[in-house]
Design a protein around this motif. Structure first.
Motif, mmCIF file in Angstrom:
data_model
loop_
_atom_site.group_PDB
_atom_site.id
_atom_site.type_symbol
_atom_site.label_atom_id
_atom_site.label_comp_id
_atom_site.label_asym_id
_atom_site.label_seq_id
_atom_site.Cartn_x
_atom_site.Cartn_y
_atom_site.Cartn_z
ATOM 1 N N TRP A 168 -35.795 -14.876 -6.639
ATOM 2 C CA TRP A 168 -36.378 -16.087 -6.073
ATOM 3 C C TRP A 168 -35.952 -16.329 -4.629
ATOM 4 N N ALA A 169 -34.654 -16.180 -4.347
ATOM 5 C CA ALA A 169 -34.178 -16.444 -2.988
ATOM 6 C C ALA A 169 -34.182 -15.206 -2.106
ATOM 7 N N GLY A 170 -34.318 -14.012 -2.701
ATOM 8 C CA GLY A 170 -34.387 -12.790 -1.909
ATOM 9 C C GLY A 170 -33.069 -12.378 -1.278
ATOM 10 N N LEU A 171 -31.938 -12.692 -1.925
ATOM 11 C CA LEU A 171 -30.614 -12.352 -1.406
ATOM 12 C C LEU A 171 -30.040 -11.199 -2.216
ATOM 13 N N LEU A 172 -29.691 -10.120 -1.565
ATOM 14 C CA LEU A 172 -29.176 -8.940 -2.261
ATOM 15 C C LEU A 172 -27.702 -9.142 -2.576
ATOM 16 N N ASP A 173 -27.387 -9.228 -3.856
ATOM 17 C CA ASP A 173 -26.022 -9.482 -4.323
ATOM 18 C C ASP A 173 -25.561 -8.290 -5.160
ATOM 19 N N LEU A 174 -24.556 -7.568 -4.662
ATOM 20 C CA LEU A 174 -24.020 -6.401 -5.372
ATOM 21 C C LEU A 174 -22.714 -6.708 -6.095
ATOM 22 N N GLY A 175 -22.273 -7.947 -6.064
ATOM 23 C CA GLY A 175 -21.009 -8.288 -6.717
ATOM 24 C C GLY A 175 -21.146 -9.399 -7.728
ATOM 25 N N PHE A 176 -22.286 -9.459 -8.389
ATOM 26 C CA PHE A 176 -22.581 -10.596 -9.254
ATOM 27 C C PHE A 176 -21.653 -10.669 -10.462
ATOM 28 N N VAL A 177 -21.149 -9.528 -10.931
ATOM 29 C CA VAL A 177 -20.278 -9.527 -12.109
ATOM 30 C C VAL A 177 -18.935 -10.187 -11.807
ATOM 31 N N ALA A 178 -18.615 -10.378 -10.526
ATOM 32 C CA ALA A 178 -17.385 -11.114 -10.196
ATOM 33 C C ALA A 178 -17.416 -12.513 -10.796
ATOM 34 N N PHE A 179 -18.578 -13.159 -10.787
ATOM 35 C CA PHE A 179 -18.689 -14.490 -11.387
ATOM 36 C C PHE A 179 -18.561 -14.411 -12.910
ATOM 37 N N PHE A 180 -19.037 -13.336 -13.489
ATOM 38 C CA PHE A 180 -18.854 -13.085 -14.921
ATOM 39 C C PHE A 180 -17.366 -13.020 -15.245
ATOM 40 N N ALA A 181 -16.594 -12.338 -14.395
ATOM 41 C CA ALA A 181 -15.144 -12.259 -14.585
ATOM 42 C C ALA A 181 -14.498 -13.629 -14.435
ATOM 43 N N VAL A 182 -14.958 -14.416 -13.471
ATOM 44 C CA VAL A 182 -14.412 -15.774 -13.287
ATOM 45 C C VAL A 182 -14.636 -16.605 -14.542
ATOM 46 N N GLY A 183 -15.815 -16.508 -15.146
ATOM 47 C CA GLY A 183 -16.078 -17.248 -16.376
ATOM 48 C C GLY A 183 -15.204 -16.791 -17.527
ATOM 49 N N ALA A 184 -15.015 -15.472 -17.657
ATOM 50 C CA ALA A 184 -14.183 -14.954 -18.750
ATOM 51 C C ALA A 184 -12.727 -15.377 -18.579
ATOM 52 N N TYR A 185 -12.205 -15.268 -17.361
ATOM 53 C CA TYR A 185 -10.808 -15.660 -17.134
ATOM 54 C C TYR A 185 -10.642 -17.177 -17.235
ATOM 55 N N SER A 186 -11.686 -17.940 -16.940
ATOM 56 C CA SER A 186 -11.620 -19.384 -17.157
ATOM 57 C C SER A 186 -11.454 -19.688 -18.640
ATOM 58 N N ALA A 187 -12.200 -18.983 -19.484
ATOM 59 C CA ALA A 187 -12.060 -19.168 -20.928
ATOM 60 C C ALA A 187 -10.661 -18.786 -21.391
ATOM 61 N N ALA A 188 -10.140 -17.673 -20.865
ATOM 62 C CA ALA A 188 -8.795 -17.252 -21.259
ATOM 63 C C ALA A 188 -7.739 -18.261 -20.808
ATOM 64 N N PHE A 189 -7.902 -18.817 -19.619
ATOM 65 C CA PHE A 189 -6.909 -19.768 -19.107
ATOM 66 C C PHE A 189 -6.920 -21.072 -19.899
ATOM 67 N N TRP A 190 -8.093 -21.659 -20.077
ATOM 68 C CA TRP A 190 -8.166 -22.981 -20.699
ATOM 69 C C TRP A 190 -7.949 -22.938 -22.206
ATOM 70 N N THR A 191 -7.947 -21.744 -22.814
ATOM 71 C CA THR A 191 -7.611 -21.633 -24.239
ATOM 72 C C THR A 191 -6.186 -21.138 -24.447
ATOM 73 N N GLY A 192 -5.414 -20.994 -23.355
ATOM 74 C CA GLY A 192 -4.006 -20.625 -23.465
ATOM 75 C C GLY A 192 -3.749 -19.159 -23.741
ATOM 76 N N ALA A 193 -4.661 -18.259 -23.319
ATOM 77 C CA ALA A 193 -4.496 -16.826 -23.574
ATOM 78 C C ALA A 193 -3.932 -16.073 -22.378
#
Length: 455
Positions: free
Chosen positions: A167-192
């Protein structure tokens, strides 16, 4: 009677300039590309080399039967596509014209009913959703795991990346970095993680926290870089991914380093706790995907979606017409990243353990391939693209070495780009752009013919 050769000579020269050699014609160029692809694929999936004979791999690849099988397959694809697609297209168009002829045509009646009667439209969508929910329960445990851990998770990621690229036409080659941020957020807030959180949250409560965290991460990435364009922006996003990956790998006291996050709790709500069974996670992921699709469909046709379209078509013209390009590009990064945060939380809860290697750069490239293969800018397209390209390597597992599976995936992508660059299910706008570019009309944002279009 004499002839004026001075007039004929310029005409002959002009005719020579217009003449196109046979090897310059698109049909034969496509054949050459397919044959070259076959040779490269043969070498890549052939025998490995060794230190005693550096040409061992090439010699075994070119003397075996695999080369001729792959080349024959390439020629067969070329013949079918070049010599039968026109007949099939004409037959299909004729059938459609006959079915839609006049106001009483069956096809026209069906389209009118679906377009004008919301109950019918929603009934069809409900039927599709019911099939998606019920059919996976009849599959084997292995394929249920593939559906949950890969297809559904990557479908969520593809929906988010489609906002940025499609939609915005922006080439993003590091999108999985945000996936990692979400996973580590889950690990942090659940005490893992080694760092204790201020308060331990249920995974459902972690989802909005992870969304906000990824929104902030998207803004931090976009704010200093969105004045860049094209390849420069892609390189910066690639660098952002590497920063997140290396921090996750080396910050032992925060992320537990290479050992990763362990014993992440499962989802629980109203006394019910998700266990190791796969189908409850499938139902949860389908619900999240449907919710994201509904939200993004509304967003696509809103003022924000139209601004993204203007930026993708021509950023300079959009800015000249009053579109705040930096603001809307920042919104695209932030909104796309939030979807990755949701996927990261669900993935972390489902697998229970992950480490930085789960977020390698290859995964970013794969998500990008899913979006392009399915059709940039098309929500049904990216879902179909993710499903097909996740299924293919798993379907080849009994016949192809694990190290070679993605070679066949790459070959499929090349063939797709040769014959259908708009994707499996393209958006109408993207399909129109490619058609205009193929005909040499305007300055469509697509892979174009040579200057002047078709002769």
């Amino acid at each position: 009677m004499t002839t004026d050769t001075s007039v004929k000579r310029p005409m002959t020269a002009a005719a020579k300039l217009r003449h196109v050699a046979w090897y310059q014609q698109p049909r034969w160029q496509r054949l050459g590309a397919l044959l070259a692809l076959g040779v490269v694929l043969t070498v890549m999936v052939g025998e490995q080399g060794n230190t005693r004979d550096i040409f061992y791999s090439l010699r075994t690849s070119f003397t075996g039967v695999n080369l001729w099988v792959i080349l024959a397959l390439a020629v067969a694809i070329w013949c079918v596509r070049e010599f039968t697609s026109g007949l099939l297209t004409k037959a299909t168009e004729r059938a459609r014209s006959l079915a839609a002829a006049g106001p009483g045509g069956k096809l026209e009646q069906a389209r009118t009913v679906v377009r004008t009667q919301p109950k019918v439209r929603w009934g069809l969508l409900a039927a599709v959703l019911l099939i998606v929910l019920l059919v996976p329960g009849q599959l084997s445990g292995y394929w249920q795991t593939v559906l949950v851990d890969q297809v559904a998770i990557y479908a969520l990621l593809a929906i988010g990346l489609n906002v940025v690229i499609g939609w915005a036409g922006l080439l993003d080659l590091g999108f999985v970095a945000f996936f990692a941020v979400g996973a580590y957020s889950a690990a942090f807030w659940t005490g893992a993680l080694p760092v204790e959180p201020p308060v331990v949250l249920n995974n459902f409560l972690v989802i909005p926290v992870a969304v906000v965290t990824c929104l902030i991460a998207g803004i931090l990435l976009g704010a200093p870089t969105l004045r860049l364009r094209g390849d420069y922006l892609a390189i910066v996003t690639l660098g952002f991914h590497e920063i997140v990956y290396l921090v996750a790998k080396n910050a032992d006291g925060i992320t537990n380093g290479s050992a990763g996050a362990r014993q992440i709790p499962k989802f629980s709500a109203f006394g019910y706790q998700w266990s190791l069974e796969r189908m409850p996670y499938w139902y949860l992921l389908v619900t999240l995907i449907v919710l994201m699709v509904v939200i993004f469909v509304r967003l696509e046709h809103s003022r924000v979606g139209r601004a993204w379209t203007a930026i993708r078509e021509d950023e300079v013209a959009a800015a000249a017409n009053g579109v705040d390009t930096v603001k809307f590009k920042l919104m695209a990064f932030a909104i796309g990243a939030s979807t990755s945060g949701i996927a990261g939380v669900v993935y972390a809860s489902k697998v229970g353990y992950f480490n930085p290697e789960n977020f390698a750069i290859l995964n970013s490239i794969l998500v990008l391939a899913y979006v392009i293969f399915g059709g940039m800018g098309s929500l049904p397209g990216v879902l179909i693209g993710a499903a097909i390209l996740v299924w293919l390597p798993e379907a080849l597992r009994d016949y192809v070495e694990p190290s070679d599976r993605y070679m066949y995936l790459g070959a499929l992508l090349v063939v797709m780009m040769i014959y259908r660059p708009q994707g499996v299910w393209p958006s109408r706008r993207r399909q129109r752009e490619l058609k205009m570019a193929d005909e040499g009309l305007g300055e469509a944002d697509a892979m174009t013919e040579r200057a002047g279009g078709k002769l």
